[in-house]
Design a protein around this motif. Structure first.
Motif, mmCIF file in Angstrom:
data_model
loop_
_atom_site.group_PDB
_atom_site.id
_atom_site.type_symbol
_atom_site.label_atom_id
_atom_site.label_comp_id
_atom_site.label_asym_id
_atom_site.label_seq_id
_atom_site.Cartn_x
_atom_site.Cartn_y
_atom_site.Cartn_z
ATOM 1 N N LYS A 1 0.827 -1.212 0.000
ATOM 2 C CA LYS A 1 0.000 0.000 0.000
ATOM 3 C C LYS A 1 0.861 1.262 0.000
ATOM 4 O O LYS A 1 0.508 2.278 -0.611
ATOM 5 N N ASP A 2 2.026 1.198 0.679
ATOM 6 C CA ASP A 2 2.939 2.339 0.680
ATOM 7 C C ASP A 2 3.541 2.547 -0.706
ATOM 8 O O ASP A 2 3.689 3.675 -1.176
ATOM 9 N N LEU A 3 3.891 1.436 -1.372
ATOM 10 C CA LEU A 3 4.452 1.527 -2.710
ATOM 11 C C LEU A 3 3.405 2.014 -3.705
ATOM 12 O O LEU A 3 3.726 2.717 -4.669
ATOM 13 N N ASP A 4 2.152 1.638 -3.481
ATOM 14 C CA ASP A 4 1.070 2.122 -4.338
ATOM 15 C C ASP A 4 1.008 3.648 -4.299
ATOM 16 O O ASP A 4 0.800 4.305 -5.320
ATOM 17 N N LEU A 5 1.186 4.205 -3.112
ATOM 18 C CA LEU A 5 1.138 5.661 -2.970
ATOM 19 C C LEU A 5 2.249 6.328 -3.779
ATOM 20 O O LEU A 5 2.029 7.326 -4.455
ATOM 21 N N ILE A 6 3.467 5.764 -3.687
ATOM 22 C CA ILE A 6 4.593 6.324 -4.440
ATOM 23 C C ILE A 6 4.360 6.144 -5.940
ATOM 24 O O ILE A 6 4.596 7.056 -6.738
ATOM 25 N N TYR A 7 3.893 4.953 -6.315
ATOM 26 C CA TYR A 7 3.627 4.677 -7.735
ATOM 27 C C TYR A 7 2.614 5.681 -8.298
ATOM 28 O O TYR A 7 2.814 6.248 -9.382
ATOM 29 N N GLU A 8 1.547 5.922 -7.541
ATOM 30 C CA GLU A 8 0.534 6.858 -8.004
ATOM 31 C C GLU A 8 1.081 8.277 -8.105
ATOM 32 O O GLU A 8 0.717 9.039 -9.002
ATOM 33 N N MET A 9 2.001 8.632 -7.192
ATOM 34 C CA MET A 9 2.592 9.964 -7.228
ATOM 35 C C MET A 9 3.404 10.183 -8.496
ATOM 36 O O MET A 9 3.286 11.216 -9.152
ATOM 37 N N ILE A 10 4.253 9.201 -8.846
ATOM 38 C CA ILE A 10 5.135 9.411 -10.001
ATOM 39 C C ILE A 10 4.413 9.197 -11.330
ATOM 40 O O ILE A 10 4.678 9.897 -12.300
ATOM 41 N N LEU A 11 3.484 8.230 -11.389
ATOM 42 C CA LEU A 11 2.776 7.979 -12.641
ATOM 43 C C LEU A 11 1.722 9.036 -12.919
ATOM 44 O O LEU A 11 1.277 9.197 -14.068
ATOM 45 N N ALA A 12 1.311 9.753 -11.872
ATOM 46 C CA ALA A 12 0.353 10.841 -12.081
ATOM 47 C C ALA A 12 1.008 12.017 -12.782
ATOM 48 O O ALA A 12 0.324 12.884 -13.339
ATOM 49 N N ASP A 13 2.342 12.039 -12.757
ATOM 50 C CA ASP A 13 3.083 13.106 -13.418
ATOM 51 C C ASP A 13 3.229 12.777 -14.903
ATOM 52 O O ASP A 13 3.902 11.816 -15.279
ATOM 53 N N LYS A 14 2.588 13.565 -15.750
ATOM 54 C CA LYS A 14 2.569 13.277 -17.189
ATOM 55 C C LYS A 14 3.974 13.304 -17.792
ATOM 56 O O LYS A 14 4.287 12.511 -18.685
ATOM 57 N N GLU A 15 4.808 14.223 -17.316
ATOM 58 C CA GLU A 15 6.168 14.329 -17.844
ATOM 59 C C GLU A 15 6.979 13.073 -17.520
ATOM 60 O O GLU A 15 7.740 12.575 -18.349
ATOM 61 N N PHE A 16 6.798 12.564 -16.290
ATOM 62 C CA PHE A 16 7.512 11.348 -15.910
ATOM 63 C C PHE A 16 7.075 10.182 -16.786
ATOM 64 O O PHE A 16 7.915 9.424 -17.290
ATOM 65 N N PHE A 17 5.771 10.032 -16.969
ATOM 66 C CA PHE A 17 5.292 8.913 -17.782
ATOM 67 C C PHE A 17 5.786 9.023 -19.226
ATOM 68 O O PHE A 17 6.166 8.028 -19.838
ATOM 69 N N LYS A 18 5.814 10.237 -19.735
ATOM 70 C CA LYS A 18 6.301 10.449 -21.102
ATOM 71 C C LYS A 18 7.750 9.986 -21.217
ATOM 72 O O LYS A 18 8.158 9.400 -22.238
ATOM 73 N N ILE A 19 8.556 10.239 -20.170
ATOM 74 C CA ILE A 19 9.975 9.843 -20.169
ATOM 75 C C ILE A 19 10.118 8.327 -20.130
ATOM 76 O O ILE A 19 10.862 7.736 -20.908
ATOM 77 N N VAL A 20 9.363 7.665 -19.211
ATOM 78 C CA VAL A 20 9.551 6.219 -19.043
ATOM 79 C C VAL A 20 8.996 5.404 -20.218
ATOM 80 O O VAL A 20 9.348 4.237 -20.372
ATOM 81 N N THR A 21 8.146 6.003 -21.058
ATOM 82 C CA THR A 21 7.688 5.270 -22.255
ATOM 83 C C THR A 21 8.861 4.939 -23.168
ATOM 84 O O THR A 21 8.771 4.015 -23.983
ATOM 85 N N ASN A 22 9.981 5.683 -23.020
ATOM 86 C CA ASN A 22 11.168 5.429 -23.844
ATOM 87 C C ASN A 22 11.857 4.113 -23.485
ATOM 88 O O ASN A 22 12.766 3.679 -24.195
ATOM 89 N N PHE A 23 11.443 3.462 -22.386
ATOM 90 C CA PHE A 23 12.014 2.162 -22.049
ATOM 91 C C PHE A 23 11.388 1.039 -22.880
ATOM 92 O O PHE A 23 11.924 -0.071 -22.925
ATOM 93 N N HIS A 24 10.284 1.311 -23.535
ATOM 94 C CA HIS A 24 9.694 0.317 -24.433
ATOM 95 C C HIS A 24 10.662 0.086 -25.591
ATOM 96 O O HIS A 24 11.237 1.025 -26.143
ATOM 97 N N SER A 25 10.870 -1.174 -25.941
ATOM 98 C CA SER A 25 11.880 -1.523 -26.951
ATOM 99 C C SER A 25 11.694 -0.786 -28.265
ATOM 100 O O SER A 25 12.676 -0.485 -28.964
ATOM 101 N N SER A 26 10.453 -0.479 -28.614
ATOM 102 C CA SER A 26 10.207 0.228 -29.864
ATOM 103 C C SER A 26 10.852 1.606 -29.880
ATOM 104 O O SER A 26 11.136 2.159 -30.949
ATOM 105 N N LYS A 27 11.107 2.158 -28.697
ATOM 106 C CA LYS A 27 11.777 3.457 -28.592
ATOM 107 C C LYS A 27 13.238 3.308 -28.145
ATOM 108 O O LYS A 27 14.136 3.967 -28.656
ATOM 109 N N TRP A 28 13.423 2.450 -27.147
ATOM 110 C CA TRP A 28 14.769 2.260 -26.568
ATOM 111 C C TRP A 28 15.790 1.863 -27.633
ATOM 112 O O TRP A 28 16.907 2.378 -27.649
ATOM 113 N N ASN A 29 15.427 0.967 -28.523
ATOM 114 C CA ASN A 29 16.363 0.463 -29.532
ATOM 115 C C ASN A 29 16.787 1.523 -30.537
ATOM 116 O O ASN A 29 17.759 1.335 -31.271
#
Length: 455
Positions: free
Chosen positions: A7-35
């Motif tokens: 439940k504590d990790l859920d709170l942190i997860y929701e905090m960072i994923l709620a940030d649109k800029e952060f999510f936009k950055i981490v989408t680059n880990f998908h192989s279609s972008k990372w490669n």
């Protein structure tokens, strides 16, 4: 094992994923972008990610450095995060790299938590009990060589609270982020590989004998705490003498130079102790007192900061100055009574312009400085003084040796006249006495040439 609650990790997860800029950055880990990213772009991805996370967590961005080799994927220490650049390329999964970042970032939060240096939002995701365990895990004393942290390779590494928490946090968040990225960009074979590898390895998930290992960890902490408390009591008892330095015995004064006590003193306190030592030494040695003061960072002698983190360095600098400012004059006075020019006077001879033409400066000629008459006498004096203080400095409770015994031994070796003589003989392939006579003859020749100029 002390792992983060879901439940504590859920709170942190929701905090960072709620940030649109952060999510936009981490989408680059998908192989279609990372490669399609080159090495520098991959590195930049971590810098960008850290800027967003630090903004979300309300702290300053971590200094990220891409360095290291071997199997170690990353580390964190005192506001610096290191990520192995080799992990960004080759067969490594980019999700392992994300996991490494999240793992080391968790260590920063742990460090800040027990210092009280985290935002209220983050503070609500961690219990008081957890922070207390982290604090104990990070406790210890460099001087005593006592640490509650078990290094990698130890059988207790994965079970200690800060590592168990960092592994569970990074694993949980990496999987949640990876699934969210797949939801937007489709299945990623590399993410599937990452999940399979996690299931197969599970080294830090191993439950076998976990309770026994954790029990050993807690018992070790208890033993360490008792030892640390004993030294704290020793320090507190010694500190009672601080307000009456002029009245205490020499032995009580010398006990301030115990490395455990000295390292906990403020610059002003160190200065006062050295001033009292200098007052007593000057009386015994019949010399002038030194001008000892302090600033916010260190003790000063004649306005110059001295290296005084360890009592070893403080005493070394103090007695070097005492020799230069007072002891040397006493030696010269005694030698002049004999009615002939001593080796030291030849060494310190000044020409008509007041320049010492036979003296080798330590900064320019450290080897020759050491074997000239002045240097040999300096070594003898410092050797006697430091050897006298060594038992006070490195002996702990029940005569245990403190961590810096090696530093003392190495420094004393540098002042060992027999060792110096052996080194000179091996370097010049001549007896020390012969090398010394040649040096002295050259100095006398310099004086004769200077005297001829005056005539």
């Amino acid at each position: 094992m002390e792992m983060a609650a879901t439940k504590d990790l859920d709170l942190i997860y929701e905090m960072i994923l709620a940030d649109k800029e952060f999510f936009k950055i981490v989408t680059n880990f998908h192989s279609s972008k990372w490669n399609n990213l080159n090495l520098e772009e991959k590195k930049q991805l971590f810098f960008d990610m850290e800027l967003r996370v630090s903004a979300i967590f309300g702290d300053t961005p971590t200094n990220i450095s891409f360095s290291g080799d071997g199997d170690n994927l990353g580390s964190y220490h005192n506001e610096f995060m290191f990520i192995n650049p080799n992990s960004l390329e080759g067969s490594s999964s980019q999700y392992d790299c994300l996991n490494t970042y999240l793992h080391e970032r968790r260590h920063k939060l742990q460090e800040h938590s027990h210092n009280g240096n985290i935002s209220q939002e983050i503070r609500h995701t961690v219990s008081d009990e957890t922070i207390e365990l982290w604090k104990k895990n990070l406790s210890g004393s460099i001087v005593l060589g006592i640490f509650n942290y078990f290094s990698a390779g130890s059988g207790y590494y994965f079970d200690q609270p800060i590592e168990a928490d960092a592994f569970s946090t990074a694993d949980y968040l990496t999987i949640r982020i990876g699934k969210e990225v797949e939801r937007y960009h489709g299945k990623d074979p590399k993410f599937a590989e990452y999940l399979m590898a996690e299931l197969k390895s599970g080294v830090h998930q191993d439950k076998e004998n976990s309770e026994k290992r954790l029990k050993h960890i807690l018992e070790t902490w208890d033993k360490n705490e008792k030892k640390l408390n004993a030294y704290k009591e020793l320090k507190e008892k010694q500190m009672e003498y601080l307000d009456e330095l002029e009245k205490i015995s020499d032995t009580q004064l010398y006990s301030f130079f115990n490395e455990y006590i000295w390292i906990h003193l403020k610059a002003e306190e160190r200065s006062r102790i050295l001033q009292e030592l200098d007052k007593r030494d000057a009386l015994k040695e019949n010399r002038e007192r030194l001008n000892i003061g302090f600033n916010e960072k260190a003790v000063t002698i004649d306005g110059r900061e001295i290296l005084d983190v360890l009592s070893l360095y403080a005493l070394n600098d103090y007695y070097s100055n005492a020799f230069e400012k007072g002891i040397i004059n006493n030696i010269l006075k005694e030698s002049k009574k004999e009615g002939k020019l001593s080796d030291l006077e030849i060494n310190l001879y000044e020409n008509g312009e007041g320049k010492r033409i036979n003296f080798y400066e330590n900064s320019k000629h450290p080897f020759l400085f050491m074997i000239q008459p002045y240097g040999l006498l300096d070594s003898k004096y410092l050797s006697e003084k430091l050897n006298f203080f060594k038992p006070y400095a490195i002996n702990g409770i029940n005569n245990e040796k403190l961590q810096y015994e090696v530093d003392w031994e190495e420094t004393l070796k540098g002042y060992d006249l027999n060792r110096i003589a052996r080194f000179v003989e091996s370097f010049y392939e001549k007896d020390f006495e012969e090398v010394y006579k040649i040096m002295l003859a050259k100095m006398k020749d310099n004086i004769d040439k200077d005297m001829n100029k005056i005539r």
